[in-house]
Design a protein around this motif. Structure first.
Motif, PDB file in Angstrom:
ATOM      1  N   PHE A 141       0.743  -1.281   0.039  1.00 64.12           N
ATOM      2  CA  PHE A 141      -0.170  -0.192  -0.066  1.00 64.12           C
ATOM      3  C   PHE A 141       0.908   0.730   0.103  1.00 64.12           C
ATOM      4  N   PRO A 142       0.300   2.035  -1.100  1.00 66.71           N
ATOM      5  CA  PRO A 142       1.916   3.316  -0.568  1.00 66.71           C
ATOM      6  C   PRO A 142       1.724   4.527   0.677  1.00 66.71           C
ATOM      7  N   GLU A 143       1.112   3.378   1.593  1.00 65.74           N
ATOM      8  CA  GLU A 143       0.359   4.370   2.797  1.00 65.74           C
ATOM      9  C   GLU A 143       1.464   3.880   3.557  1.00 65.74           C
ATOM     10  N   ASN A 144       2.205   2.637   3.107  1.00 66.20           N
ATOM     11  CA  ASN A 144       3.604   1.768   3.858  1.00 66.20           C
ATOM     12  C   ASN A 144       4.796   2.606   3.373  1.00 66.20           C
ATOM     13  N   ALA A 145       4.786   3.888   4.360  1.00 67.70           N
ATOM     14  CA  ALA A 145       6.529   4.092   4.035  1.00 67.70           C
ATOM     15  C   ALA A 145       7.751   3.898   4.150  1.00 67.70           C
ATOM     16  N   GLY A 146       7.417   2.531   5.217  1.00 66.35           N
ATOM     17  CA  GLY A 146       8.156   1.937   5.998  1.00 66.35           C
ATOM     18  C   GLY A 146       8.636   0.312   4.564  1.00 66.35           C
ATOM     19  N   GLY A 147       7.513  -0.179   4.706  1.00 68.32           N
ATOM     20  CA  GLY A 147       8.182  -0.911   3.320  1.00 68.32           C
ATOM     21  C   GLY A 147       8.229  -0.480   2.379  1.00 68.32           C
ATOM     22  N   LEU A 148       7.589   0.530   1.742  1.00 68.74           N
ATOM     23  CA  LEU A 148       8.269   1.121   0.221  1.00 68.74           C
ATOM     24  C   LEU A 148       9.456   1.004   0.482  1.00 68.74           C
ATOM     25  N   ARG A 149      10.377   2.281   1.447  1.00 69.07           N
ATOM     26  CA  ARG A 149      11.554   1.829   1.848  1.00 69.07           C
ATOM     27  C   ARG A 149      12.434   1.259   1.639  1.00 69.07           C
ATOM     28  N   LEU A 150      11.997  -0.226   2.922  1.00 66.35           N
ATOM     29  CA  LEU A 150      12.972  -1.140   3.214  1.00 66.35           C
ATOM     30  C   LEU A 150      12.743  -1.775   1.719  1.00 66.35           C
ATOM     31  N   HIS A 151      12.119  -2.078   0.928  1.00 62.54           N
ATOM     32  CA  HIS A 151      11.978  -2.485  -0.719  1.00 62.54           C
ATOM     33  C   HIS A 151      13.218  -2.082  -1.482  1.00 62.54           C
ATOM     34  N   GLN A 152      12.782  -0.696  -1.535  1.00 67.60           N
ATOM     35  CA  GLN A 152      13.927  -0.008  -2.323  1.00 67.60           C
ATOM     36  C   GLN A 152      15.313   0.132  -2.259  1.00 67.60           C
ATOM     37  N   ARG A 153      15.959   0.653  -0.739  1.00 67.82           N
ATOM     38  CA  ARG A 153      17.071  -0.231  -0.495  1.00 67.82           C
ATOM     39  C   ARG A 153      17.332  -1.553  -0.355  1.00 67.82           C
ATOM     40  N   ALA A 154      16.603  -2.746  -0.527  1.00 61.70           N
ATOM     41  CA  ALA A 154      17.274  -4.301  -1.142  1.00 61.70           C
ATOM     42  C   ALA A 154      17.282  -3.649  -2.822  1.00 61.70           C
ATOM     43  N   GLY A 155      17.189  -2.880  -3.090  1.00 59.58           N
ATOM     44  CA  GLY A 155      17.164  -3.012  -5.185  1.00 59.58           C
ATOM     45  C   GLY A 155      15.788  -3.530  -5.574  1.00 59.58           C
ATOM     46  N   PHE A 156      14.778  -2.694  -5.216  1.00 62.41           N
ATOM     47  CA  PHE A 156      13.157  -3.569  -5.392  1.00 62.41           C
ATOM     48  C   PHE A 156      13.164  -1.930  -6.271  1.00 62.41           C
ATOM     49  N   ARG A 157      12.532  -2.304  -7.432  1.00 63.36           N
ATOM     50  CA  ARG A 157      11.791  -0.957  -8.374  1.00 63.36           C
ATOM     51  C   ARG A 157      10.606  -0.814  -8.214  1.00 63.36           C
ATOM     52  N   THR A 158      10.272   0.060  -8.154  1.00 61.91           N
ATOM     53  CA  THR A 158       8.492   0.156  -8.644  1.00 61.91           C
ATOM     54  C   THR A 158       8.532   0.281 -10.363  1.00 61.91           C
ATOM     55  N   VAL A 159       7.579  -1.608 -10.092  1.00 58.20           N
ATOM     56  CA  VAL A 159       6.790  -1.208 -10.994  1.00 58.20           C
ATOM     57  C   VAL A 159       5.756  -0.425 -12.111  1.00 58.20           C
ATOM     58  N   GLY A 160       5.419  -0.167 -10.639  1.00 55.02           N
ATOM     59  CA  GLY A 160       3.751   0.482 -11.458  1.00 55.02           C
ATOM     60  C   GLY A 160       2.973   1.112  -9.795  1.00 55.02           C
ATOM     61  N   THR A 161       2.258   1.440  -9.798  1.00 48.63           N
ATOM     62  CA  THR A 161       0.958   1.199  -9.319  1.00 48.63           C
ATOM     63  C   THR A 161      -0.314   1.432  -9.853  1.00 48.63           C
ATOM     64  N   ARG A 162      -0.684   0.100  -9.160  1.00 50.43           N
ATOM     65  CA  ARG A 162      -2.103  -0.611  -9.411  1.00 50.43           C
ATOM     66  C   ARG A 162      -3.495   0.839  -9.120  1.00 50.43           C
ATOM     67  N   GLU A 163      -3.643   1.243  -9.612  1.00 53.14           N
ATOM     68  CA  GLU A 163      -5.192   2.501  -8.611  1.00 53.14           C
ATOM     69  C   GLU A 163      -6.470   1.313  -8.087  1.00 53.14           C
ATOM     70  N   ARG A 164      -6.998   1.410  -7.571  1.00 53.15           N
ATOM     71  CA  ARG A 164      -8.338   0.916  -6.884  1.00 53.15           C
ATOM     72  C   ARG A 164      -7.783  -0.720  -7.317  1.00 53.15           C
ATOM     73  N   PHE A 165      -6.710  -0.968  -6.371  1.00 53.00           N
ATOM     74  CA  PHE A 165      -6.554  -2.561  -7.454  1.00 53.00           C
ATOM     75  C   PHE A 165      -7.323  -3.440  -6.227  1.00 53.00           C
ATOM     76  N   VAL A 166      -7.475  -2.858  -4.684  1.00 55.28           N
ATOM     77  CA  VAL A 166      -7.880  -4.185  -3.741  1.00 55.28           C
ATOM     78  C   VAL A 166      -9.180  -3.247  -3.130  1.00 55.28           C
ATOM     79  N   ARG A 167     -10.485  -3.946  -3.006  1.00 53.40           N
ATOM     80  CA  ARG A 167     -11.319  -3.504  -2.198  1.00 53.40           C
ATOM     81  C   ARG A 167     -11.166  -3.792  -0.729  1.00 53.40           C
ATOM     82  N   HIS A 168     -10.307  -3.274   0.026  1.00 55.14           N
ATOM     83  CA  HIS A 168      -9.948  -3.051   1.540  1.00 55.14           C
ATOM     84  C   HIS A 168     -11.127  -1.838   2.249  1.00 55.14           C
TER      85      HIS A 168
END
Length: 178
Positions: free
Chosen positions: A127-154
């Protein structure tokens, strides 16, 4: 601290069936934040165990107290044989143990394990709001492929999901075109 930046009293080891209650409690704590997973309730251990790849499950454990501090595990993205080298993973760290290098150490161990097994693509939906999770993955060499808009009903609303991917620089290189 060791070479991964993790305190020496924390070790990473394979996840064990005896870890079930702690793994599910950490999972539920993450789900309760509303930003760490798509579900709202952790599954049973039987469902968790049956869905995750057995060779790529790790737990972070406090060497002094033996408390489980976090875990990482993966599921296949598809049952089709062409996707055998592609997995989706989740990493969760106990509240109060976050921002101590545990997620980084778990992800590093996981990356080494999957590459050794010939897995060439790791992906995660965050989720875009999970800033810590996004930073963790970016530091490990992950790239953002894209944002799936309105992708899940949660939780009764539509949520965007950031698709992250890491391609192994070594695994799968023997295949033409990769």
């Amino acid at each position: 601290m060791n070479e991964t930046g993790l305190h020496s009293q924390v070790s990473i080891r394979p996840m064990l069936p005896a870890d079930a209650s702690d793994v599910l409690a950490i999972y539920q704590a993450g789900l309760d934040t509303g930003h760490a997973g798509f579900e709202t309730a952790a599954p049973t251990w039987q469902a968790f165990d049956g869905a995750r790849l057995p060779g790529h499950r790790f737990a972070a454990v406090d060497a002094t107290t033996r408390d489980l501090l976090g875990w990482i595990a993966a599921t296949p993205v598809s049952g089709r044989c062409v996707y055998t080298g592609v997995v989706e993973h989740s990493v969760y760290v106990r509240p109060g143990a976050q921002r101590q290098g545990i997620g980084t150490a778990l992800l590093g161990t996981f990356i080494r394990s999957t590459e050794a097994a010939g897995i060439w693509t790791l992906q995660s939906g965050v989720f875009p709001e999970n800033a810590g999770g996004l930073r963790l993955h970016q530091r490990a060499g992950f790239r953002t492929v894209g944002t799936r808009e309105r992708f899940v009903r949660h939780r009764d609303r539509w949520r965007d999901v950031v698709l992250l991917e890491r391609r192994s620089p070594t695994a799968g290189r023997d295949l033409a075109g990769i």
